[in-house]
Scaffold this active site. Structure first.
Site, PDB file in Angstrom:
ATOM      1  CD  GLN A 100     -14.656   3.017  15.700  1.00  0.00           C
ATOM      2  OE1 GLN A 100     -15.470   2.483  14.276  1.00  0.00           O
ATOM      3  NE2 GLN A 100     -13.433   2.453  14.793  1.00  0.00           N
ATOM      4  CE1 TYR A 170     -16.606   7.367   8.082  1.00  0.00           C
ATOM      5  CE2 TYR A 170     -15.478   6.681   9.200  1.00  0.00           C
ATOM      6  CZ  TYR A 170     -16.041   6.372   8.240  1.00  0.00           C
ATOM      7  OH  TYR A 170     -17.231   5.826   7.064  1.00  0.00           O
ATOM      8  NE  ARG A 218      -8.936   0.334  13.620  1.00  0.00           N
ATOM      9  CZ  ARG A 218     -10.078  -0.912  12.781  1.00  0.00           C
ATOM     10  NH1 ARG A 218     -11.074  -0.716  12.237  1.00  0.00           N
ATOM     11  NH2 ARG A 218      -9.178  -2.009  12.418  1.00  0.00           N
TER      12      ARG A 218
HETATM   13  C1  LIG Z   1     -18.761  -4.142   6.916  1.00  0.00           C
HETATM   14  C2  LIG Z   1     -17.585  -4.126   7.151  1.00  0.00           C
HETATM   15  C3  LIG Z   1     -17.932  -2.972   8.131  1.00  0.00           C
HETATM   16  C4  LIG Z   1     -16.667  -2.171   8.652  1.00  0.00           C
HETATM   17  N1  LIG Z   1     -16.865  -0.997  10.003  1.00  0.00           N
HETATM   18  C5  LIG Z   1     -16.345  -0.025  10.327  1.00  0.00           C
HETATM   19  C6  LIG Z   1     -15.794   1.010  11.637  1.00  0.00           C
HETATM   20  O1  LIG Z   1     -17.576   0.829  12.287  1.00  0.00           O
HETATM   21  N2  LIG Z   1     -15.067   1.370  12.359  1.00  0.00           N
HETATM   22  C7  LIG Z   1     -13.961   0.880  12.021  1.00  0.00           C
HETATM   23  O2  LIG Z   1     -13.367   1.430  12.250  1.00  0.00           O
HETATM   24  N3  LIG Z   1     -13.288   0.307  11.395  1.00  0.00           N
HETATM   25  C8  LIG Z   1     -14.979  -0.295  10.347  1.00  0.00           C
HETATM   26  N4  LIG Z   1     -14.117  -1.600   9.394  1.00  0.00           N
HETATM   27  C9  LIG Z   1     -13.305  -1.803   9.388  1.00  0.00           C
HETATM   28  C10 LIG Z   1     -12.644  -2.852  10.146  1.00  0.00           C
HETATM   29  O3  LIG Z   1     -12.606  -2.790  11.882  1.00  0.00           O
HETATM   30  C11 LIG Z   1     -11.238  -4.183  10.007  1.00  0.00           C
HETATM   31  O4  LIG Z   1     -10.227  -2.616  10.128  1.00  0.00           O
HETATM   32  C12 LIG Z   1     -11.076  -3.875   8.134  1.00  0.00           C
HETATM   33  O5  LIG Z   1     -12.320  -5.342   7.814  1.00  0.00           O
HETATM   34  C13 LIG Z   1      -9.544  -4.594   8.295  1.00  0.00           C
HETATM   35  O6  LIG Z   1      -9.772  -6.503   9.044  1.00  0.00           O
HETATM   36  P1  LIG Z   1     -10.448  -7.614   8.004  1.00  0.00           P
HETATM   37  O7  LIG Z   1      -9.427  -7.589   6.866  1.00  0.00           O
HETATM   38  O8  LIG Z   1     -10.064  -8.492   8.994  1.00  0.00           O
HETATM   39  O9  LIG Z   1     -11.831  -7.621   7.318  1.00  0.00           O
HETATM   40  C14 LIG Z   1     -15.420  -2.439   8.343  1.00  0.00           C
HETATM   41  C15 LIG Z   1     -14.773  -2.931   8.040  1.00  0.00           C
HETATM   42  C16 LIG Z   1     -16.308  -3.870   7.595  1.00  0.00           C
HETATM   43  C17 LIG Z   1     -15.872  -5.268   6.408  1.00  0.00           C
END
Ligand SMILES: Cc1cc2nc3c(=O)[nH]c(=O)nc-3n(C[C@H](O)[C@H](O)[C@H](O)COP(=O)(O)O)c2cc1C
Length: 331
Positions: A100, A170, A218
Protein backbone atom coordinates in the site's frame (compact mmCIF):
# COMPACT_ATOMS: atom_id res chain seq x y z
CA UNK A 1 -21.55 -19.83 -6.41
CA UNK A 2 -18.10 -18.51 -5.35
CA UNK A 3 -16.65 -19.65 -2.03
CA UNK A 4 -14.06 -18.16 0.34
CA UNK A 5 -11.44 -20.75 -0.57
CA UNK A 6 -12.01 -20.57 -4.33
CA UNK A 7 -9.14 -19.08 -6.33
CA UNK A 8 -9.64 -15.75 -8.04
CA UNK A 9 -7.76 -14.35 -11.02
CA UNK A 10 -7.53 -10.59 -11.37
CA UNK A 11 -5.77 -9.67 -14.60
CA UNK A 12 -2.51 -11.63 -14.38
CA UNK A 13 -2.65 -12.15 -10.62
CA UNK A 14 -3.89 -15.57 -9.55
CA UNK A 15 -4.82 -15.79 -5.87
CA UNK A 16 -5.17 -19.28 -4.42
CA UNK A 17 -8.10 -18.15 -2.28
CA UNK A 18 -10.06 -15.00 -1.36
CA UNK A 19 -8.57 -14.43 2.09
CA UNK A 20 -6.69 -11.15 2.35
CA UNK A 21 -4.55 -9.69 5.10
CA UNK A 22 -5.29 -5.95 4.90
CA UNK A 23 -2.56 -3.35 5.36
CA UNK A 24 -1.73 -2.89 9.04
CA UNK A 25 1.03 -0.58 10.20
CA UNK A 26 3.40 -2.54 12.43
CA UNK A 27 5.71 0.38 13.28
CA UNK A 28 8.66 -1.98 12.97
CA UNK A 29 10.72 0.05 10.46
CA UNK A 30 14.00 1.81 11.13
CA UNK A 31 14.03 5.59 11.49
CA UNK A 32 14.62 5.79 7.73
CA UNK A 33 11.64 3.55 6.97
CA UNK A 34 13.67 0.45 6.15
CA UNK A 35 12.47 -3.16 6.48
CA UNK A 36 13.74 -4.87 9.64
CA UNK A 37 14.08 -8.50 10.76
CA UNK A 38 10.95 -7.93 12.87
CA UNK A 39 8.99 -7.27 9.67
CA UNK A 40 10.28 -10.46 8.10
CA UNK A 41 9.29 -12.46 11.15
CA UNK A 42 5.86 -10.77 11.37
CA UNK A 43 4.96 -11.35 7.74
CA UNK A 44 6.51 -14.80 7.28
CA UNK A 45 4.37 -16.14 10.11
CA UNK A 46 1.24 -14.82 8.40
CA UNK A 47 2.30 -15.74 4.84
CA UNK A 48 2.71 -19.37 5.89
CA UNK A 49 -0.88 -19.50 7.19
CA UNK A 50 -2.44 -20.30 3.82
CA UNK A 51 -3.63 -16.72 3.21
CA UNK A 52 -4.01 -15.82 -0.48
CA UNK A 53 -2.91 -12.20 -0.43
CA UNK A 54 -1.01 -9.94 1.95
CA UNK A 55 -1.25 -6.18 1.54
CA UNK A 56 1.80 -4.65 3.18
CA UNK A 57 1.13 -1.77 5.57
CA UNK A 58 1.00 1.79 4.25
CA UNK A 59 4.40 2.97 3.08
CA UNK A 60 5.18 6.67 2.81
CA UNK A 61 5.98 7.87 -0.70
CA UNK A 62 7.80 11.02 0.41
CA UNK A 63 9.36 12.18 3.65
CA UNK A 64 6.68 14.88 4.00
CA UNK A 65 4.01 12.20 3.80
CA UNK A 66 5.20 10.13 6.75
CA UNK A 67 2.57 9.52 9.42
CA UNK A 68 4.27 7.84 12.35
CA UNK A 69 7.54 6.66 13.81
CA UNK A 70 8.44 3.16 12.65
CA UNK A 71 6.36 3.47 9.47
CA UNK A 72 7.71 1.65 6.41
CA UNK A 73 8.97 3.83 3.56
CA UNK A 74 9.03 3.57 -0.22
CA UNK A 75 10.26 7.12 -0.86
CA UNK A 76 13.82 6.31 -1.95
CA UNK A 77 15.58 3.70 -4.09
CA UNK A 78 17.75 2.75 -1.10
CA UNK A 79 14.67 1.06 0.40
CA UNK A 80 14.23 -1.40 -2.49
CA UNK A 81 16.73 -3.97 -1.17
CA UNK A 82 14.86 -4.42 2.12
CA UNK A 83 11.48 -4.50 0.41
CA UNK A 84 12.79 -7.13 -2.02
CA UNK A 85 13.81 -9.31 0.91
CA UNK A 86 10.32 -8.95 2.38
CA UNK A 87 8.66 -9.85 -0.93
CA UNK A 88 10.89 -12.89 -1.48
CA UNK A 89 10.19 -14.21 2.00
CA UNK A 90 6.42 -13.90 1.55
CA UNK A 91 6.50 -15.43 -1.94
CA UNK A 92 8.52 -18.39 -0.67
CA UNK A 93 5.64 -19.18 1.68
CA UNK A 94 3.18 -19.29 -1.24
CA UNK A 95 1.29 -16.04 -0.69
CA UNK A 96 1.00 -13.14 -3.10
CA UNK A 97 1.96 -9.70 -1.84
CA UNK A 98 1.21 -6.13 -2.83
CA UNK A 99 2.17 -2.92 -1.06
CA UNK A 100 0.00 0.00 0.00
CA UNK A 101 1.46 3.35 -1.06
CA UNK A 102 0.43 6.43 0.86
CA UNK A 103 0.93 10.08 1.65
CA UNK A 104 -0.54 11.20 4.97
CA UNK A 105 -1.09 14.80 3.79
CA UNK A 106 -2.69 16.89 6.54
CA UNK A 107 -2.27 13.92 8.88
CA UNK A 108 1.54 13.91 8.60
CA UNK A 109 2.58 15.32 12.00
CA UNK A 110 5.26 18.02 12.01
CA UNK A 111 6.98 16.27 14.91
CA UNK A 112 7.61 13.35 12.49
CA UNK A 113 8.31 15.22 9.24
CA UNK A 114 9.83 18.45 10.58
CA UNK A 115 7.50 20.54 8.39
CA UNK A 116 3.97 21.87 8.67
CA UNK A 117 1.49 19.30 7.37
CA UNK A 118 -0.04 20.14 4.01
CA UNK A 119 -3.29 18.99 2.45
CA UNK A 120 -6.09 20.24 0.24
CA UNK A 121 -7.14 23.02 2.62
CA UNK A 122 -6.28 24.61 5.98
CA UNK A 123 -8.88 22.56 7.82
CA UNK A 124 -7.90 20.40 10.75
CA UNK A 125 -8.98 16.80 10.00
CA UNK A 126 -11.33 15.14 12.54
CA UNK A 127 -9.63 14.06 15.77
CA UNK A 128 -6.49 15.90 14.65
CA UNK A 129 -4.52 18.76 16.19
CA UNK A 130 -2.38 20.63 13.64
CA UNK A 131 -3.54 23.22 11.11
CA UNK A 132 -2.35 22.12 7.66
CA UNK A 133 -1.47 24.51 4.86
CA UNK A 134 -3.11 24.18 1.44
CA UNK A 135 -0.92 22.57 -1.22
CA UNK A 136 -0.15 24.65 -4.32
CA UNK A 137 -1.13 23.31 -7.75
CA UNK A 138 2.55 22.67 -8.55
CA UNK A 139 2.90 20.66 -5.31
CA UNK A 140 -0.20 18.63 -6.12
CA UNK A 141 1.23 17.78 -9.54
CA UNK A 142 4.54 16.76 -7.95
CA UNK A 143 2.68 14.42 -5.59
CA UNK A 144 1.41 12.42 -8.56
CA UNK A 145 5.05 11.82 -9.48
CA UNK A 146 5.82 10.66 -5.93
CA UNK A 147 3.14 7.98 -6.30
CA UNK A 148 4.63 7.03 -9.68
CA UNK A 149 8.16 6.70 -8.30
CA UNK A 150 6.89 4.63 -5.38
CA UNK A 151 5.20 2.31 -7.88
CA UNK A 152 8.45 1.92 -9.83
CA UNK A 153 10.20 0.94 -6.58
CA UNK A 154 7.44 -1.53 -5.71
CA UNK A 155 7.88 -3.20 -9.10
CA UNK A 156 11.66 -3.23 -8.71
CA UNK A 157 11.22 -4.93 -5.32
CA UNK A 158 9.11 -7.68 -6.94
CA UNK A 159 5.68 -6.87 -5.47
CA UNK A 160 2.75 -8.41 -7.35
CA UNK A 161 1.23 -4.94 -7.57
CA UNK A 162 0.35 -1.89 -5.48
CA UNK A 163 -2.63 -0.57 -3.57
CA UNK A 164 -3.18 3.19 -3.58
CA UNK A 165 -4.36 4.37 -0.15
CA UNK A 166 -7.49 6.46 -0.62
CA UNK A 167 -9.08 5.98 2.81
CA UNK A 168 -8.86 6.90 6.50
CA UNK A 169 -8.42 10.63 6.04
CA UNK A 170 -4.99 10.48 4.38
CA UNK A 171 -4.06 12.68 1.43
CA UNK A 172 -6.20 11.18 -1.35
CA UNK A 173 -9.17 10.75 0.96
CA UNK A 174 -8.65 14.35 2.15
CA UNK A 175 -8.95 15.50 -1.45
CA UNK A 176 -12.09 13.42 -2.06
CA UNK A 177 -13.82 14.47 1.16
CA UNK A 178 -15.97 17.64 1.17
CA UNK A 179 -15.11 17.91 4.88
CA UNK A 180 -11.37 18.43 4.31
CA UNK A 181 -11.34 19.71 0.73
CA UNK A 182 -12.79 23.19 0.44
CA UNK A 183 -10.57 24.32 -2.42
CA UNK A 184 -12.09 26.49 -5.10
CA UNK A 185 -9.67 25.52 -7.90
CA UNK A 186 -9.68 22.50 -10.25
CA UNK A 187 -8.77 20.17 -7.36
CA UNK A 188 -11.89 21.12 -5.38
CA UNK A 189 -15.23 22.90 -5.83
CA UNK A 190 -17.28 19.82 -6.85
CA UNK A 191 -17.14 16.04 -6.65
CA UNK A 192 -15.39 16.12 -10.04
CA UNK A 193 -12.74 18.49 -8.67
CA UNK A 194 -12.34 16.50 -5.45
CA UNK A 195 -11.86 13.35 -7.53
CA UNK A 196 -9.26 14.88 -9.82
CA UNK A 197 -6.13 14.10 -7.79
CA UNK A 198 -7.16 10.49 -6.95
CA UNK A 199 -7.90 9.88 -10.65
CA UNK A 200 -4.66 11.50 -11.80
CA UNK A 201 -2.74 9.25 -9.41
CA UNK A 202 -4.63 6.17 -10.64
CA UNK A 203 -3.95 6.94 -14.30
CA UNK A 204 -0.26 7.70 -13.70
CA UNK A 205 0.33 4.63 -11.49
CA UNK A 206 -1.56 2.35 -13.86
CA UNK A 207 0.76 3.38 -16.71
CA UNK A 208 3.77 2.18 -14.70
CA UNK A 209 2.36 -1.22 -13.77
CA UNK A 210 3.10 -4.15 -16.06
CA UNK A 211 0.14 -4.80 -18.31
CA UNK A 212 -1.26 -7.76 -16.37
CA UNK A 213 -0.80 -6.26 -12.88
CA UNK A 214 -4.10 -5.36 -11.22
CA UNK A 215 -4.25 -1.97 -9.55
CA UNK A 216 -5.85 -1.97 -6.08
CA UNK A 217 -7.43 1.13 -4.54
CA UNK A 218 -8.47 1.39 -0.88
CA UNK A 219 -11.56 3.56 -0.96
CA UNK A 220 -13.01 5.19 2.13
CA UNK A 221 -16.65 4.78 1.13
CA UNK A 222 -18.19 6.85 3.92
CA UNK A 223 -16.45 9.46 6.07
CA UNK A 224 -18.90 8.74 8.91
CA UNK A 225 -19.01 12.40 9.85
CA UNK A 226 -21.48 15.16 9.08
CA UNK A 227 -20.30 17.12 6.05
CA UNK A 228 -18.02 14.29 4.95
CA UNK A 229 -18.04 11.94 1.95
CA UNK A 230 -21.30 10.00 1.67
CA UNK A 231 -21.80 6.52 0.27
CA UNK A 232 -23.64 8.03 -2.70
CA UNK A 233 -20.59 10.12 -3.67
CA UNK A 234 -18.32 7.15 -2.95
CA UNK A 235 -20.32 5.05 -5.41
CA UNK A 236 -19.71 7.65 -8.08
CA UNK A 237 -16.03 7.76 -7.12
CA UNK A 238 -15.81 3.96 -7.38
CA UNK A 239 -17.22 4.04 -10.91
CA UNK A 240 -14.78 6.76 -11.93
CA UNK A 241 -11.86 4.90 -10.34
CA UNK A 242 -12.86 1.75 -12.22
CA UNK A 243 -13.10 3.65 -15.49
CA UNK A 244 -9.65 5.17 -14.89
CA UNK A 245 -7.93 1.80 -14.43
CA UNK A 246 -8.55 0.46 -10.91
CA UNK A 247 -8.97 -3.34 -10.95
CA UNK A 248 -9.86 -4.01 -7.30
CA UNK A 249 -11.67 -1.79 -4.82
CA UNK A 250 -10.77 -2.44 -1.20
CA UNK A 251 -13.59 -0.84 0.77
CA UNK A 252 -13.05 0.83 4.14
CA UNK A 253 -14.43 3.95 5.80
CA UNK A 254 -14.02 6.69 8.39
CA UNK A 255 -11.51 9.54 8.49
CA UNK A 256 -9.09 9.92 11.38
CA UNK A 257 -10.99 7.30 13.36
CA UNK A 258 -14.54 8.65 12.85
CA UNK A 259 -17.14 5.94 13.41
CA UNK A 260 -14.82 3.96 15.67
CA UNK A 261 -17.74 3.11 17.97
CA UNK A 262 -19.13 0.78 15.29
CA UNK A 263 -15.89 -1.10 14.71
CA UNK A 264 -16.72 -4.11 16.87
CA UNK A 265 -19.72 -5.70 15.12
CA UNK A 266 -18.72 -8.54 12.76
CA UNK A 267 -18.85 -7.31 9.16
CA UNK A 268 -19.27 -3.63 10.08
CA UNK A 269 -18.05 -2.37 6.70
CA UNK A 270 -19.66 -5.13 4.62
CA UNK A 271 -22.80 -3.06 3.83
CA UNK A 272 -20.48 -0.35 2.44
CA UNK A 273 -18.58 -2.90 0.33
CA UNK A 274 -21.81 -4.46 -0.87
CA UNK A 275 -23.10 -1.06 -2.00
CA UNK A 276 -19.87 -0.33 -3.84
CA UNK A 277 -19.99 -3.76 -5.50
CA UNK A 278 -23.48 -3.00 -6.80
CA UNK A 279 -22.15 -0.18 -9.00
CA UNK A 280 -18.85 -1.62 -10.32
CA UNK A 281 -17.74 -4.71 -12.23
CA UNK A 282 -14.28 -5.08 -10.66
CA UNK A 283 -13.79 -7.32 -7.60
CA UNK A 284 -14.41 -5.76 -4.19
CA UNK A 285 -12.73 -6.53 -0.86
CA UNK A 286 -14.82 -6.26 2.32
CA UNK A 287 -13.53 -5.84 5.88
CA UNK A 288 -14.80 -5.34 9.41
CA UNK A 289 -13.93 -7.46 12.44
CA UNK A 290 -14.53 -10.70 10.57
CA UNK A 291 -13.53 -13.58 12.81
CA UNK A 292 -15.77 -16.48 11.75
CA UNK A 293 -15.05 -18.64 8.70
CA UNK A 294 -18.71 -19.38 8.07
CA UNK A 295 -19.64 -15.71 8.08
CA UNK A 296 -16.76 -14.87 5.70
CA UNK A 297 -17.77 -17.72 3.38
CA UNK A 298 -21.41 -16.57 3.43
CA UNK A 299 -20.63 -13.01 2.27
CA UNK A 300 -18.61 -14.40 -0.67
CA UNK A 301 -21.31 -16.97 -1.48
CA UNK A 302 -24.01 -14.27 -1.36
CA UNK A 303 -21.80 -12.16 -3.65
CA UNK A 304 -21.78 -9.24 -1.24
CA UNK A 305 -17.98 -9.12 -1.71
CA UNK A 306 -15.41 -10.98 -3.83
CA UNK A 307 -12.66 -11.16 -1.22
CA UNK A 308 -12.56 -10.87 2.56
CA UNK A 309 -9.94 -9.01 4.59
CA UNK A 310 -9.08 -10.24 8.07
CA UNK A 311 -7.36 -7.48 10.03
CA UNK A 312 -6.89 -7.68 13.77
CA UNK A 313 -7.60 -11.42 13.83
CA UNK A 314 -4.48 -11.92 11.69
CA UNK A 315 -2.50 -10.02 14.29
CA UNK A 316 -3.80 -11.99 17.25
CA UNK A 317 -4.18 -15.37 15.52
CA UNK A 318 -1.89 -15.81 12.48
CA UNK A 319 -3.15 -19.39 12.14
CA UNK A 320 -6.65 -18.14 11.34
CA UNK A 321 -6.71 -19.05 7.58
CA UNK A 322 -5.68 -22.66 8.26
CA UNK A 323 -8.28 -22.99 11.03
CA UNK A 324 -10.92 -21.45 8.73
CA UNK A 325 -10.13 -24.03 6.04
CA UNK A 326 -10.55 -26.87 8.53
CA UNK A 327 -13.83 -25.38 9.75
CA UNK A 328 -15.14 -25.18 6.19
CA UNK A 329 -13.92 -28.67 5.35
CA UNK A 330 -11.24 -27.52 2.87
CA UNK A 331 -7.89 -29.31 2.57
C1 LIG B 1 -2.70 -1.79 14.00
C2 LIG B 1 -3.45 -1.41 12.76
C3 LIG B 1 -2.79 -0.76 11.75
C4 LIG B 1 -3.47 -0.41 10.58
N1 LIG B 1 -2.78 0.16 9.54
C5 LIG B 1 -3.42 0.36 8.35
C6 LIG B 1 -2.69 0.77 7.19
O1 LIG B 1 -1.48 0.89 7.19
N2 LIG B 1 -3.42 1.01 6.07
C7 LIG B 1 -4.78 0.83 5.99
O2 LIG B 1 -5.38 1.05 4.95
N3 LIG B 1 -5.46 0.39 7.07
C8 LIG B 1 -4.82 0.13 8.22
N4 LIG B 1 -5.51 -0.40 9.27
C9 LIG B 1 -6.92 -0.82 9.07
C10 LIG B 1 -6.99 -2.30 8.68
O3 LIG B 1 -6.45 -2.51 7.39
C11 LIG B 1 -8.42 -2.83 8.69
O4 LIG B 1 -9.17 -2.16 7.71
C12 LIG B 1 -9.10 -2.62 10.04
O5 LIG B 1 -8.30 -3.12 11.08
C13 LIG B 1 -10.46 -3.31 10.03
O6 LIG B 1 -10.31 -4.69 9.94
P1 LIG B 1 -10.55 -5.62 11.24
O7 LIG B 1 -11.81 -5.14 11.87
O8 LIG B 1 -10.64 -7.02 10.69
O9 LIG B 1 -9.37 -5.42 12.13
C14 LIG B 1 -4.85 -0.73 10.45
C15 LIG B 1 -5.51 -1.38 11.50
C16 LIG B 1 -4.83 -1.73 12.62
C17 LIG B 1 -5.56 -2.47 13.72
Amino acid sequence: MPRLFDPIKINGLLLKNRLVMPPMNTRKATEDGEVTDQHIEHYVTRASSGIGLIIIEHCYISKEGKGSAGQLGIYDDKLITGLKRLVNTIHSEGAKVIVQINHCGAQAPSKITGVQPAGPWNIIPPNWHEIPRPLTIAEVEALVQDFVKATDRAIAAGFDSVEIHGAHGYLLSQFLSPFTNQRRDIYGSSIEGRLLLPLEVVVAVKKRLKQDMPLFYRLGADDLIEGGLSLKEAQLAAQRLERSGVNVIDVSGGIGGTGRDHFSKQGYFIPLAENIKKVVKVPVIGVGNITEANYADSIVRDEKVDMVAFGRIMLTNPEFPRQAAIELGIE
